[in-house]
Design a protein around this motif. Structure first.
Motif, PDB file in Angstrom:
ATOM      1  N   LEU A  64      70.712  24.343  37.769  1.00 25.86           N
ATOM      2  CA  LEU A  64      69.433  24.439  38.486  1.00 25.86           C
ATOM      3  C   LEU A  64      69.191  23.183  39.327  1.00 25.86           C
ATOM      4  N   ILE A  65      69.517  22.030  38.761  1.00 21.02           N
ATOM      5  CA  ILE A  65      69.344  20.766  39.493  1.00 21.02           C
ATOM      6  C   ILE A  65      70.257  20.736  40.712  1.00 21.02           C
ATOM      7  N   GLU A  66      71.500  21.164  40.520  1.00 23.46           N
ATOM      8  CA  GLU A  66      72.446  21.173  41.642  1.00 23.46           C
ATOM      9  C   GLU A  66      71.980  22.118  42.752  1.00 23.46           C
ATOM     10  N   ALA A  67      71.441  23.268  42.370  1.00 25.12           N
ATOM     11  CA  ALA A  67      70.925  24.212  43.371  1.00 25.12           C
ATOM     12  C   ALA A  67      69.734  23.596  44.120  1.00 25.12           C
ATOM     13  N   ASP A 126      57.458  -0.627  60.737  1.00 29.59           N
ATOM     14  CA  ASP A 126      57.457   0.641  61.482  1.00 29.59           C
ATOM     15  C   ASP A 126      57.205   1.855  60.593  1.00 29.59           C
ATOM     16  N   GLY A 127      56.805   1.633  59.336  1.00 26.44           N
ATOM     17  CA  GLY A 127      56.458   2.745  58.456  1.00 26.44           C
ATOM     18  C   GLY A 127      57.632   3.343  57.719  1.00 26.44           C
ATOM     19  N   THR A 128      58.807   2.762  57.840  1.00 26.02           N
ATOM     20  CA  THR A 128      59.949   3.280  57.093  1.00 26.02           C
ATOM     21  C   THR A 128      60.178   2.417  55.863  1.00 26.02           C
ATOM     22  N   THR A 129      60.793   3.006  54.889  1.00 24.42           N
ATOM     23  CA  THR A 129      61.073   2.312  53.639  1.00 24.42           C
ATOM     24  C   THR A 129      62.557   2.020  53.575  1.00 24.42           C
ATOM     25  N   ASP A 130      62.909   0.864  52.998  1.00 25.00           N
ATOM     26  CA  ASP A 130      64.316   0.619  52.727  1.00 25.00           C
ATOM     27  C   ASP A 130      64.799   1.747  51.831  1.00 25.00           C
ATOM     28  N   ALA A 131      66.087   1.825  51.633  1.00 25.75           N
ATOM     29  CA  ALA A 131      66.654   2.920  50.849  1.00 25.75           C
ATOM     30  C   ALA A 131      66.020   3.000  49.462  1.00 25.75           C
ATOM     31  N   VAL A 132      65.721   4.209  49.071  1.00 27.84           N
ATOM     32  CA  VAL A 132      65.214   4.494  47.732  1.00 27.84           C
ATOM     33  C   VAL A 132      66.082   5.585  47.122  1.00 27.84           C
ATOM     34  N   THR A 133      66.020   5.673  45.808  1.00 32.25           N
ATOM     35  CA  THR A 133      66.781   6.695  45.099  1.00 32.25           C
ATOM     36  C   THR A 133      65.833   7.804  44.688  1.00 32.25           C
ATOM     37  N   LEU A 134      66.167   9.022  45.053  1.00 33.67           N
ATOM     38  CA  LEU A 134      65.395  10.195  44.650  1.00 33.67           C
ATOM     39  C   LEU A 134      66.174  10.940  43.584  1.00 33.67           C
ATOM     40  N   GLN A 135      65.480  11.344  42.546  1.00 35.90           N
ATOM     41  CA  GLN A 135      66.092  12.216  41.546  1.00 35.90           C
ATOM     42  C   GLN A 135      65.412  13.576  41.687  1.00 35.90           C
ATOM     43  N   ILE A 136      66.182  14.531  42.131  1.00 33.40           N
ATOM     44  CA  ILE A 136      65.675  15.875  42.397  1.00 33.40           C
ATOM     45  C   ILE A 136      65.523  16.620  41.085  1.00 33.40           C
ATOM     46  N   ARG A 137      64.484  17.429  41.003  1.00 37.14           N
ATOM     47  CA  ARG A 137      64.295  18.208  39.785  1.00 37.14           C
ATOM     48  C   ARG A 137      64.375  19.695  40.118  1.00 37.14           C
ATOM     49  N   PRO A 138      64.690  20.493  39.108  1.00 37.27           N
ATOM     50  CA  PRO A 138      64.813  21.937  39.362  1.00 37.27           C
ATOM     51  C   PRO A 138      63.438  22.574  39.545  1.00 37.27           C
ATOM     52  N   ASP A 139      63.437  23.760  40.100  1.00 35.39           N
ATOM     53  CA  ASP A 139      62.214  24.525  40.241  1.00 35.39           C
ATOM     54  C   ASP A 139      61.584  24.720  38.865  1.00 35.39           C
ATOM     55  N   GLU A 140      60.270  24.462  38.755  1.00 34.44           N
ATOM     56  CA  GLU A 140      59.595  24.524  37.457  1.00 34.44           C
ATOM     57  C   GLU A 140      59.657  25.907  36.814  1.00 34.44           C
ATOM     58  N   ALA A 144      63.155  26.494  35.461  1.00 33.26           N
ATOM     59  CA  ALA A 144      63.385  25.691  34.256  1.00 33.26           C
ATOM     60  C   ALA A 144      62.644  26.282  33.058  1.00 33.26           C
ATOM     61  N   ALA A 145      61.412  26.742  33.274  1.00 31.46           N
ATOM     62  CA  ALA A 145      60.639  27.350  32.185  1.00 31.46           C
ATOM     63  C   ALA A 145      61.297  28.649  31.723  1.00 31.46           C
ATOM     64  N   SER A 146      61.774  29.434  32.672  1.00 30.72           N
ATOM     65  CA  SER A 146      62.457  30.687  32.345  1.00 30.72           C
ATOM     66  C   SER A 146      63.725  30.421  31.539  1.00 30.72           C
ATOM     67  N   LEU A 147      64.458  29.399  31.933  1.00 33.01           N
ATOM     68  CA  LEU A 147      65.670  29.020  31.210  1.00 33.01           C
ATOM     69  C   LEU A 147      65.326  28.628  29.778  1.00 33.01           C
ATOM     70  N   GLY A 148      64.294  27.810  29.608  1.00 33.33           N
ATOM     71  CA  GLY A 148      63.882  27.395  28.268  1.00 33.33           C
ATOM     72  C   GLY A 148      63.510  28.575  27.394  1.00 33.33           C
ATOM     73  N   SER A 149      62.772  29.521  27.964  1.00 33.41           N
ATOM     74  CA  SER A 149      62.371  30.723  27.210  1.00 33.41           C
ATOM     75  C   SER A 149      63.581  31.564  26.820  1.00 33.41           C
ATOM     76  N   GLU A 205      73.833  22.550  30.389  1.00 36.31           N
ATOM     77  CA  GLU A 205      74.716  23.022  31.458  1.00 36.31           C
ATOM     78  C   GLU A 205      73.948  23.829  32.501  1.00 36.31           C
ATOM     79  N   ARG A 206      73.133  24.744  32.032  1.00 33.55           N
ATOM     80  CA  ARG A 206      72.411  25.598  32.978  1.00 33.55           C
ATOM     81  C   ARG A 206      71.314  24.841  33.707  1.00 33.55           C
ATOM     82  N   ARG A 207      70.720  23.832  33.057  1.00 34.86           N
ATOM     83  CA  ARG A 207      69.718  22.993  33.734  1.00 34.86           C
ATOM     84  C   ARG A 207      70.396  22.190  34.837  1.00 34.86           C
ATOM     85  N   LEU A 208      71.612  21.705  34.576  1.00 38.08           N
ATOM     86  CA  LEU A 208      72.361  21.003  35.618  1.00 38.08           C
ATOM     87  C   LEU A 208      72.653  21.916  36.808  1.00 38.08           C
TER      88      LEU A 208
END
Length: 189
Positions: free
Chosen positions: A94-97, A45-59, A62-67, A89-92
């Motif tokens: 961003l990931i949580e947001a 039916d076009g659905t996938t069994d459960a998969v794990t997604l790892q969310i990433r922060p806004d690029e 993240a670039a601003s944080l690095g700078s 800590e701050r990247r986490l």
């Protein structure tokens, strides 16, 4: 002059070949990833069994944080170790947001969140193949893993959090020793 044009053309050709080879490799890897998703147990039916997604922060965030951290390092306002801890800590954060945004938007999509570790940006989800792949295409998810990887990824993130906490304690203890010895020197004189 003719000879240098030929050499310039040859170097351009080798650059183009390198670029095409790299693009071909990237395309092959992408297709392999998509075929792996298909093999995760998609149903008729076009659905996938459960998969794990790892969310990433806004690029951009993240670039601003690095700078910002790099500037603090260059200005010598923080040490290398402090910079690493602050960045993690701050990247986490961003990931949580980004994960919180994903949770809110999942209700409006064809994705069901089965389990979540929002603090780490890790979700066990079900839904249509298209909706799940869209999270990868739009940059919300950085990686799609099989559903069986969920617990291992959460455990890995928990271990990293424990390591960060231990480093912070060591850093605070070292800071306290420096403060104590500086204070002791001032009172001795």
């Amino acid at each position: 002059p003719v000879r240098s044009r030929a050499q310039g053309t040859m170097s351009n050709l080798s650059s183009r070949r390198s670029l095409l080879a790299l693009a071909g490799t990237g395309l092959a890897a992408t297709l392999a990833g998509c075929s792996q998703l298909d093999s995760l147990g998609g149903s008729d039916d076009g659905t996938t069994d459960a998969v794990t997604l790892q969310i990433r922060p806004d690029e951009e965030d993240a670039a601003s944080l690095g700078s910002e951290i790099q500037a603090e390092l260059e200005n010598e306002t923080i040490s290398q170790q402090e910079a690493q801890l602050e960045y993690q800590e701050r990247r986490l954060e961003l990931i949580e947001a980004a994960a919180t945004d994903f949770e809110e938007s999942a209700a409006d999509s064809d994705i069901t969140i089965e389990r979540a570790e929002t603090a780490y940006g890790i979700f066990l989800v079900t839904g249509s193949d298209e909706a799940i792949l869209d999270t990868l295409r739009d940059g919300t998810a950085g990686v799609i893993y099989s559903g069986e990887q969920y617990d291992a990824l959460v455990q890995q993130q928990q271990q990293r959090a424990q390591q960060r906490a231990l480093l912070e304690q060591q850093q605070q203890a070292a800071g306290n020793e420096t403060t104590d010895s500086t204070t002791g020197n001032e009172t001795d004189g």
